[in-house]
Design a protein around this motif. Structure first.
Motif, PDB file in Angstrom:
ATOM      1  N   UNK A   1     -10.967 -30.537  45.537  1.00 36.29           N
ATOM      2  CA  UNK A   1     -11.321 -29.926  44.250  1.00 36.29           C
ATOM      3  C   UNK A   1     -10.200 -29.005  43.770  1.00 36.29           C
ATOM      4  N   UNK A   2      -9.669 -28.195  44.686  1.00 34.88           N
ATOM      5  CA  UNK A   2      -8.584 -27.284  44.330  1.00 34.88           C
ATOM      6  C   UNK A   2      -7.324 -28.055  43.946  1.00 34.88           C
ATOM      7  N   UNK A   3      -7.072 -29.165  44.613  1.00 33.14           N
ATOM      8  CA  UNK A   3      -5.917 -29.998  44.266  1.00 33.14           C
ATOM      9  C   UNK A   3      -6.064 -30.549  42.852  1.00 33.14           C
ATOM     10  N   UNK A   4      -7.275 -30.986  42.509  1.00 34.33           N
ATOM     11  CA  UNK A   4      -7.533 -31.491  41.161  1.00 34.33           C
ATOM     12  C   UNK A   4      -7.389 -30.370  40.127  1.00 34.33           C
ATOM     13  N   UNK A   5      -7.915 -29.182  40.440  1.00 34.90           N
ATOM     14  CA  UNK A   5      -7.759 -28.032  39.545  1.00 34.90           C
ATOM     15  C   UNK A   5      -6.284 -27.721  39.322  1.00 34.90           C
ATOM     16  N   UNK A   6      -5.512 -27.805  40.394  1.00 37.92           N
ATOM     17  CA  UNK A   6      -4.081 -27.526  40.306  1.00 37.92           C
ATOM     18  C   UNK A   6      -3.399 -28.539  39.384  1.00 37.92           C
ATOM     19  N   UNK A   7      -3.692 -29.809  39.572  1.00 38.12           N
ATOM     20  CA  UNK A   7      -3.077 -30.840  38.730  1.00 38.12           C
ATOM     21  C   UNK A   7      -3.431 -30.626  37.260  1.00 38.12           C
TER      22      UNK A   7
ATOM     23  N   UNK B   1       0.044 -17.520  36.699  1.00 33.59           N
ATOM     24  CA  UNK B   1      -0.824 -16.802  37.639  1.00 33.59           C
ATOM     25  C   UNK B   1      -1.937 -17.709  38.145  1.00 33.59           C
ATOM     26  N   UNK B   2      -2.517 -18.506  37.258  1.00 33.80           N
ATOM     27  CA  UNK B   2      -3.560 -19.444  37.644  1.00 33.80           C
ATOM     28  C   UNK B   2      -3.023 -20.452  38.653  1.00 33.80           C
ATOM     29  N   UNK B   3      -1.831 -20.975  38.405  1.00 37.63           N
ATOM     30  CA  UNK B   3      -1.225 -21.930  39.336  1.00 37.63           C
ATOM     31  C   UNK B   3      -1.031 -21.302  40.710  1.00 37.63           C
ATOM     32  N   UNK B   4      -0.525 -20.073  40.750  1.00 38.95           N
ATOM     33  CA  UNK B   4      -0.315 -19.390  42.038  1.00 38.95           C
ATOM     34  C   UNK B   4      -1.635 -19.147  42.766  1.00 38.95           C
ATOM     35  N   UNK B   5      -2.664 -18.767  42.012  1.00 39.54           N
ATOM     36  CA  UNK B   5      -3.978 -18.513  42.614  1.00 39.54           C
ATOM     37  C   UNK B   5      -4.557 -19.786  43.220  1.00 39.54           C
ATOM     38  N   UNK B   6      -4.464 -20.880  42.488  1.00 34.33           N
ATOM     39  CA  UNK B   6      -4.995 -22.152  42.992  1.00 34.33           C
ATOM     40  C   UNK B   6      -4.226 -22.584  44.238  1.00 34.33           C
TER      41      UNK B   6
ATOM     42  N   UNK C   1      -7.616 -23.170  52.478  1.00 35.48           N
ATOM     43  CA  UNK C   1      -8.443 -24.271  52.985  1.00 35.48           C
ATOM     44  C   UNK C   1      -7.647 -25.161  53.935  1.00 35.48           C
ATOM     45  N   UNK C   2      -6.381 -25.338  53.640  1.00 41.38           N
ATOM     46  CA  UNK C   2      -5.527 -26.113  54.546  1.00 41.38           C
ATOM     47  C   UNK C   2      -5.439 -25.412  55.909  1.00 41.38           C
TER      48      UNK C   2
END
Length: 132
Positions: free
Chosen positions: A29-35, A72-77, A84-85
């Protein structure tokens, strides 16, 4: 939800697998949010580059603030995804669910709320006090 080692804790392989699936799902989910955030950031940059004619200081400031917010959003994600990793690595190593500071079990309630937690509440508070 605690896992220290797959043999000594009484955790079944099914429980470990359930935890792994939950962590992997959140990582995905976080990977998708990042993309999605990267795509939005790229669109924002394209608009900014193509639409600077006639900008006054307010327009320029707004664009800078939007760019800073996107970064900032990119860094947070990325940070959350790294957490999680790390949790998945700890699960594989058999240390998931135990505090990295004192080795005490992290309460199940804390892990349910914050599955990537690496410290118990006491150690977390101690770290935060030292950082302040």
């Amino acid at each position: 939800m605690l896992v220290h080692d797959t043999v000594g804790t009484g955790r079944s392989q099914a429980e470990i697998d359930r935890i792994r699936l939950s962590l992997q799902a959140r990582y995905a989910e976080l990977s998708e949010e990042y993309e999605q955030a990267v795509q939005q950031s790229q669109v924002l940059r394209l608009v900014e580059v193509g639409d600077t004619a006639g900008d006054d200081q307010a327009d320029s400031g707004t664009k800078t603030a939007e760019r800073d917010t996107a970064q900032s959003l990119l860094r947070t994600i990325l940070d959350r995804r790294a957490q999680y990793e790390h949790a998945l690595t700890r699960l594989d190593e058999g240390t998931y669910g135990y505090c990295e500071g004192c080795s005490a079990p992290i309460p199940v309630e804390r892990l349910e709320i914050f599955p990537s937690a690496t410290t118990c509440v006491t150690c977390k508070q101690t770290r935060e006090r030292r950082a302040a």
